[in-house]
Design a protein around this motif. Structure first.
Motif, short mmCIF file in Angstrom:
data_model
loop_
_atom_site.label_atom_id
_atom_site.label_comp_id
_atom_site.label_asym_id
_atom_site.label_seq_id
_atom_site.Cartn_x
_atom_site.Cartn_y
_atom_site.Cartn_z
N SER A 276 0.82 -1.22 0.00
CA SER A 276 0.00 0.00 0.00
C SER A 276 0.85 1.27 0.00
CB SER A 276 -0.94 0.01 1.21
OG SER A 276 -0.21 0.07 2.42
N ASP A 277 2.11 1.15 0.43
CA ASP A 277 2.99 2.33 0.43
C ASP A 277 3.15 2.91 -0.96
OD1 ASP A 277 3.34 2.05 3.12
OD2 ASP A 277 5.36 1.21 3.02
N LEU A 278 3.07 2.05 -1.99
CA LEU A 278 3.21 2.53 -3.36
C LEU A 278 2.11 3.52 -3.72
CD1 LEU A 278 4.19 -0.53 -5.62
CD2 LEU A 278 5.62 1.39 -4.91
N PHE A 279 0.95 3.38 -3.09
CA PHE A 279 -0.21 4.19 -3.45
C PHE A 279 -0.49 5.31 -2.46
CE2 PHE A 279 -0.79 -0.24 -4.77
CZ PHE A 279 -0.81 -0.08 -6.15
N LEU A 280 0.04 5.18 -1.25
CA LEU A 280 -0.29 6.14 -0.20
C LEU A 280 0.83 7.13 0.11
CD1 LEU A 280 -2.15 3.74 2.27
CD2 LEU A 280 -3.17 5.36 0.65
N THR A 281 1.99 6.92 -0.48
CA THR A 281 3.12 7.82 -0.27
C THR A 281 3.54 8.44 -1.60
OG1 THR A 281 4.78 6.08 -0.55
CG2 THR A 281 3.92 6.43 1.67
N GLY A 282 4.34 9.48 -1.53
CA GLY A 282 4.78 10.11 -2.77
C GLY A 282 5.87 11.14 -2.51
N GLN A 283 6.35 11.69 -3.60
CA GLN A 283 7.42 12.67 -3.53
C GLN A 283 7.12 13.83 -4.48
OE1 GLN A 283 8.17 9.39 -4.58
NE2 GLN A 283 8.49 8.70 -2.46
N ARG A 284 7.39 15.03 -4.03
CA ARG A 284 7.30 16.21 -4.89
C ARG A 284 8.71 16.53 -5.37
NH1 ARG A 284 5.19 22.37 -3.46
NH2 ARG A 284 4.72 22.95 -5.62
N VAL A 285 8.97 16.20 -6.63
CA VAL A 285 10.34 16.25 -7.16
C VAL A 285 10.40 17.18 -8.37
CG1 VAL A 285 12.18 14.87 -8.21
CG2 VAL A 285 10.81 13.91 -6.34
#
Length: 310
Positions: A276-285
């Protein structure tokens, strides 16, 4: 594919070795190189699959130890890695994430150590997961590594790649964002769900999605490799990261479908566990290196990307 000035350095004498050449990015890179007259060898566990994809236009290599000390590759790209999606992250799968990334980097390093002539460039894949889950702030190539599982994978991958620095003229670490393509990958399940009106806000929907089209990442790879001023980390993302809820809203609108679904975080964690980390986390890059070197994106906005690939 629109030309970039830096790719003028590519010529028929170039011989690329691509690890991960049957994947989404690797195969697109191989086809582009072949179309420009370069010679391409694919390092793969499945030679039959490689020849089925490319025919006799490439050489399939299953063991780097079988190659001579004067193999003569001008460029090497390590884009291999077992898929992160496709099933729960068991202990064995997690280990495969490391083995298929840092493990192959070690194999490439051992191969490079005995080569009598240095390749010009080693392009080593990585991902923006290097920066960890970002609730706030923006990351560029100078930002530190995160501390979560994905950051650990990317850090180990890049650390192993550093071992090749003495054996190539330049080392580029390509930190890839979410790749958008009509050929599959991330967009395939997203588009399918949205077509049936099942596009959903995932968790809070506030998590960042830093993305790039497949066309632009191939152009950026060639731009970085053939511009001798570029080395080290390169963020392979467009300059317009978006929130997940906004990404889904634009996708549903483009497909003329409603968006009213919501997948609560606790449901995703219950059924997908660590995945689920793939869908619930992210990065502003942001792609600072690309911008500083005047790289021009063909699809700088999400609207332009969807218009091109949908």
């Amino acid at each position: 594919m629109t030309e970039n000035p830096a790719t003028s350095g590519l010529h028929e004498g170039d011989h690329w070795l691509i690890a991960g050449g049957t994947g989404l990015i690797g195969s697109a890179l191989a086809f582009e190189l072949l179309s420009r007259g370069a010679k391409v060898s694919i390092y793969t566990r499945d030679a039959e699959k490689a020849h089925k994809l490319f025919g006799d236009t490439i050489t399939a290599i299953t063991d780097l130890n079988s190659l001579p000390d004067d193999a003569g590759f001008s460029h090497i790209a390590h884009l291999a890695g077992s898929p992160l999606a496709g099933g729960c992250w068991t202990k064995a799968r997690k280990q495969s994430f490391f083995d298929s990334r840092a493990g192959i980097s070690k194999q490439i390093n051992d191969f490079l150590k005995r080569q009598t002539k240095k390749p010009q460039v080693l392009l080593s894949g990585s991902a923006i997961g290097y920066y960890g889950d970002m609730v706030r702030g923006t990351a560029d190539e100078h930002s530190p590594a995160g501390e979560d599982f994905m950051a650990t994978i990317c850090s180990s991958w890049e650390a192993e790649a550093e071992g090749a620095r003495d054996y190539v003229d330049r080392l580029i670490k390509l930190r890839t964002g979410i790749v958008l393509s009509e050929k599959g990958g991330f967009m395939e399940p997203m588009t399918m769900a949205s077509k049936f009106g099942l596009g959903a806000t995932l968790g809070s929907g506030e998590q960042w999605m830093s993305w790039i089209t497949l066309e632009d990442i191939i152009r950026l790879i060639l731009f970085s490799v053939y511009d001798t001023d570029i080395s080290g980390p390169v963020n392979a993302t467009a300059a317009e990261p978006v929130r997940q809820k906004d990404f889904q809203k634009q996708l549903s609108k483009k497909l003329n479908r409603p968006q009213f679904m919501w997948a609560p975080a606790f449901i995703l964690k219950l059924f997908l566990q660590d995945l689920s980390d793939l869908f619930l986390t992210g990065q502003r890059v942001v792609p600072q290196v690309a911008q500083e070197n005047d790289f021009r994106f063909n699809h700088p906005t999400l609207k332009a990307a969807f218009k091109a690939i949908l």
